[in-house]
Design an enzyme around this catalytic site. Structure first.
Site, PDB file in Angstrom:
ATOM      1  CE  LYS A  39       0.356   3.572   4.801  1.00 29.34           C
ATOM      2  NZ  LYS A  39       0.141   3.715   6.217  1.00 29.34           N
ATOM      3  CB  SER A  68       5.454  -1.123  11.973  1.00 25.35           C
ATOM      4  OG  SER A  68       4.962   0.193  12.106  1.00 25.35           O
ATOM      5  N   GLY A 121       2.399   2.517  10.606  1.00 23.50           N
ATOM      6  CA  GLY A 121       3.284   3.660  10.377  1.00 23.50           C
ATOM      7  C   GLY A 121       3.977   4.169  11.631  1.00 23.50           C
ATOM      8  CG  ASN A 139      -1.704   1.233   1.419  1.00 27.20           C
ATOM      9  OD1 ASN A 139      -1.873   1.996   0.461  1.00 27.20           O
ATOM     10  ND2 ASN A 139      -2.212   1.461   2.616  1.00 27.20           N
ATOM     11  CD  GLU A 199      -3.403  -2.610   7.604  1.00 22.09           C
ATOM     12  OE1 GLU A 199      -2.325  -2.822   7.060  1.00 22.09           O
ATOM     13  OE2 GLU A 199      -4.074  -1.584   7.408  1.00 22.09           O
ATOM     14  N   GLY A 239       2.860  -1.085   4.249  1.00 24.55           N
ATOM     15  CA  GLY A 239       2.873   0.331   3.889  1.00 24.55           C
ATOM     16  C   GLY A 239       4.287   0.789   3.576  1.00 24.55           C
ATOM     17  CG  HIS A 290      -5.715   1.797   5.388  1.00 23.91           C
ATOM     18  ND1 HIS A 290      -5.279   2.770   6.259  1.00 23.91           N
ATOM     19  CD2 HIS A 290      -4.652   0.983   5.161  1.00 23.91           C
ATOM     20  CE1 HIS A 290      -4.006   2.557   6.542  1.00 23.91           C
ATOM     21  NE2 HIS A 290      -3.592   1.479   5.885  1.00 23.91           N
ATOM     22  CD  GLU A 322      -2.947   5.571   6.686  1.00 20.42           C
ATOM     23  OE1 GLU A 322      -3.009   5.625   5.441  1.00 20.42           O
ATOM     24  OE2 GLU A 322      -1.960   5.116   7.295  1.00 20.42           O
TER      25      GLU A 322
HETATM   26  C1  PEP Z   1      -0.706   0.138   5.960  1.00 22.04           C
HETATM   27  O1  PEP Z   1      -0.751   1.254   5.494  1.00 22.04           O
HETATM   28  O2  PEP Z   1      -1.612  -0.665   5.727  1.00 22.04           O
HETATM   29  C2  PEP Z   1       0.440  -0.226   6.792  1.00 22.04           C
HETATM   30  C3  PEP Z   1       0.439  -1.391   7.370  1.00 22.04           C
HETATM   31  O3  PEP Z   1       1.436   0.724   6.913  1.00 22.04           O
HETATM   32  P1  PEP Z   1       2.880   0.490   7.582  1.00 22.04           P
HETATM   33  O4  PEP Z   1       3.415  -0.827   7.033  1.00 22.04           O
HETATM   34  O5  PEP Z   1       3.702   1.645   7.119  1.00 22.04           O
HETATM   35  O6  PEP Z   1       2.697   0.414   9.049  1.00 22.04           O
END
Ligand code: PEP
Length: 262
Positions: free
Chosen positions: A11, A220, A180, A9, A174, A241, A102, A104
């Site tokens: 973003k 992460s 993030g 992803n 998640e 991400g 998601h 966000e």
């Molecule tokens: C995501 O955006 O779904 C995500 C898991 O981001 P990150 O890996 O940066 O934590």
């Protein structure tokens, strides 16, 4: 059968030249890798921003097991919704997946369960497979309500679906506190929640369905911690991400996932 899936992803990152070189870097890395096994059991998904969907689709043309996803779609079919992008549009350029729910989007854009389910419906009608995200906030984990929260998120959304439709969904667990932030769930925390989700699926839809639903971990996850997370029996892959923006790291995570025994 549960497939292994790794989805990147991006973003709201990358300009057009950066997007091109990222995809080329991933494709070169995959071509040169001697460390990918059982490639046919693994799906690789790239979720760039909307303007690059078509470009990415062209770049992956003819490559085995690599697909394009949108990061979102709108909750209405078509019409006067300036700035929005429909599931039909995404499907028409050849994308196969769409990320829905998601954290966000739930947080910054106030997307609620009802809206998310309209998106899921439209995605399925347009032959897109939803990667449906769920997960608890930090205070919900700290107060040990994470199982309750995740159960409710499922009950309010994808557990309202008919079994045949539900089988086309991919779940991404998640934990919001891990997205993030650099704070990854431990492999044990991820396994515990994935196994809980799988049990709930079993109770709701039965044994056959359990064995068809892939559950991805996101938060992460990176090249350094992927091996321990992907080794967990109920972790079928990752929604990645930040680490998906570096071709070398993403390819290394693909190698890691391909080499896990499920
Ligand atoms: C995501 O955006 O779904 C995500 C898991 O981001 P990150 O890996 O940066 O934590």
């Amino acid at each position: 059968m549960r497939r292994k899936i790794i989805a990147g992803n991006w973003k709201m990152n990358n300009t057009l030249p950066e997007a091109t070189s990222l995809v080329e870097g991933i494709l070169n890395g995959l071509e040169q890798s001697t460390n990918i096994t059982n490639r046919d059991l693994l799906d690789i998904v790239l979720a760039p921003p909307y303007p690059y969907l078509n470009l990415c689709k062209d770049l992956i043309k003819g490559k085995q097991g690599i697909y394009i996803a949108a990061q979102n779609c709108y909750s209405e079919e078509k019409g006067a919704y300036t700035g929005e992008v429909s599931a039909a549009m995404i499907s028409s350029i050849g994308a196969k997946y769409v990320i829905i729910g998601h954290s966000e989007r739930r947080n910054y854009f106030r997307e609620n369960s009802q809206m998310l389910m309209k998106k899921v419906d439209l995605a399925l009608k347009n032959n897109l497979r939803p990667i449906f995200c769920i997960g608890e906030l930090i205070h919900e984990r700290q107060s040990e309500r994470h199982f309750k929260v995740v159960r409710q998120q499922l009950a309010d959304t994808v557990f309202l679906m008919k079994e045949n439709d539900f089988r086309r969904i991919i779940i991404a667990y998640e934990p919001v506190w891990a997205i993030g932030t650099g704070l990854t769930a431990t492999p044990e925390q991820a396994q515990e929640m994935h196994s809980f989700i799988r049990q709930l699926i079993g109770v709701k839809f039965g044994r056959k369905t359990i064995n068809n639903i892939s559950i991805l971990y996101g938060g992460s996850c990176n090249a350094a911690n992927a091996a321990s997370l992907f080794a967990m029996p109920d972790v079928d892959g990752g929604l990645i991400g930040g680490a998906s923006l570096k071709a070398g790291d993403f390819v290394s995570m693909i190698e890691t996932l391909s080499n896990t025994n499920k």
